[in-house]
Design a protein around this motif. Sequence first.
Motif, short mmCIF file in Angstrom:
data_model
loop_
_atom_site.label_atom_id
_atom_site.label_comp_id
_atom_site.label_asym_id
_atom_site.label_seq_id
_atom_site.Cartn_x
_atom_site.Cartn_y
_atom_site.Cartn_z
N PRO A 19 0.82 -1.23 0.00
CA PRO A 19 0.00 0.00 0.00
C PRO A 19 0.85 1.27 0.00
N THR A 20 1.99 1.24 0.66
CA THR A 20 2.89 2.41 0.65
C THR A 20 3.43 2.63 -0.75
N PHE A 21 3.83 1.54 -1.44
CA PHE A 21 4.34 1.68 -2.82
C PHE A 21 3.24 2.25 -3.73
N VAL A 22 2.01 1.78 -3.56
CA VAL A 22 0.90 2.25 -4.41
C VAL A 22 0.70 3.76 -4.19
N ARG A 23 0.80 4.19 -2.94
CA ARG A 23 0.67 5.65 -2.65
C ARG A 23 1.78 6.42 -3.36
N TRP A 24 3.02 5.98 -3.23
CA TRP A 24 4.14 6.69 -3.87
C TRP A 24 3.94 6.73 -5.39
N LEU A 25 3.59 5.58 -5.96
CA LEU A 25 3.60 5.46 -7.43
C LEU A 25 2.37 6.07 -8.10
N SER A 41 -2.78 0.29 -9.72
CA SER A 41 -3.73 -0.22 -8.73
C SER A 41 -3.01 -1.11 -7.73
N GLN A 42 -3.67 -1.34 -6.61
CA GLN A 42 -3.15 -2.26 -5.59
C GLN A 42 -2.94 -3.65 -6.21
N ALA A 43 -3.91 -4.08 -7.05
CA ALA A 43 -3.81 -5.42 -7.66
C ALA A 43 -2.59 -5.52 -8.58
N GLN A 44 -2.32 -4.47 -9.34
CA GLN A 44 -1.14 -4.49 -10.23
C GLN A 44 0.15 -4.56 -9.41
N GLU A 45 0.16 -3.81 -8.31
CA GLU A 45 1.36 -3.80 -7.49
C GLU A 45 1.55 -5.15 -6.79
N GLU A 46 0.44 -5.79 -6.42
CA GLU A 46 0.53 -7.13 -5.82
C GLU A 46 1.10 -8.12 -6.83
N GLN A 47 0.63 -8.02 -8.10
CA GLN A 47 1.15 -8.90 -9.16
C GLN A 47 2.64 -8.65 -9.38
N TRP A 48 3.02 -7.34 -9.40
CA TRP A 48 4.44 -6.96 -9.56
C TRP A 48 5.27 -7.60 -8.45
N PHE A 49 4.74 -7.59 -7.22
CA PHE A 49 5.49 -8.16 -6.09
C PHE A 49 5.65 -9.67 -6.27
N GLU A 50 4.59 -10.35 -6.71
CA GLU A 50 4.68 -11.81 -6.92
C GLU A 50 5.71 -12.11 -8.00
#
Length: 178
Positions: A19-25, A41-50
Amino acid sequence: MAILGRRIRLRAIERSDIPTFVRWLNDPEVIKNLLLYLPISQAQEEQWFEDYLQDTNRHIFGIETLEGKLIGNVALERVNWKDRCAELGIVIGEKDHWNKGYGTEAVRTLLGFAFREMNLHRVSLRVFDDNVRAIRCYEKCGFQQEGCLREAEFSNGRYRDELVMGILRSEFLENGGR
Ligand SMILES: CC(C)(COP(=O)(O)OP(=O)(O)OC[C@H]1O[C@@H](n2cnc3c(N)ncnc32)[C@H](O)[C@@H]1OP(=O)(O)O)[C@@H](O)C(=O)NCCC(=O)NCCS
């Protein structure tokens, strides 16, 4: 375990940081000088993390103050074990921490780790020619300009040049390794 600097530590990034990364980006000022240009989106960032968890040629570290506040990320990407080189990327997402030396310290700390622990030979990066704060930060760490990719990026209705900068292990160590 963390990689210690003087005022910061570099630590592993966690799922709970997303969530912090999503806020920054999603902050236009923060991403102005990054390759990102679409809302994330949060979902895109979650996929990026995986995807990151599966990628062994990429090491991303959270930049944390010694008080424990996450202020940004710094990364070694495209790690190439044959040529012993990698590309550096950095974002300080907490804007109230810009211009206070944290970026310079995070880059120096990561270079120390890259050259002394990972045994890399060369670290390079790309930066837009009008990102004066970042260029100054990299110069302070010993990076030299090696080339210019003319009109490589289009944003805000115009093309920008991208500078290629690099530093060798010998240059970093000759400079006191910091
Ligand atoms: C670029 C970034 C990592 C630099 O980190 P930082 O902690 O803000 O930078 P530092 O304080 O370590 O160093 C910045 C230097 O630039 C100088 N500077 C800042 N704005 C400047 C300007 N407009 N003109 C000239 N110099 C400037 C500062 O004075 C300082 O130099 P000094 O120590 O000699 O006075 C950080 O600002 C950031 O993440 N920005 C957004 C994302 C980004 O641009 N990432 C890099 C993509 S290549």
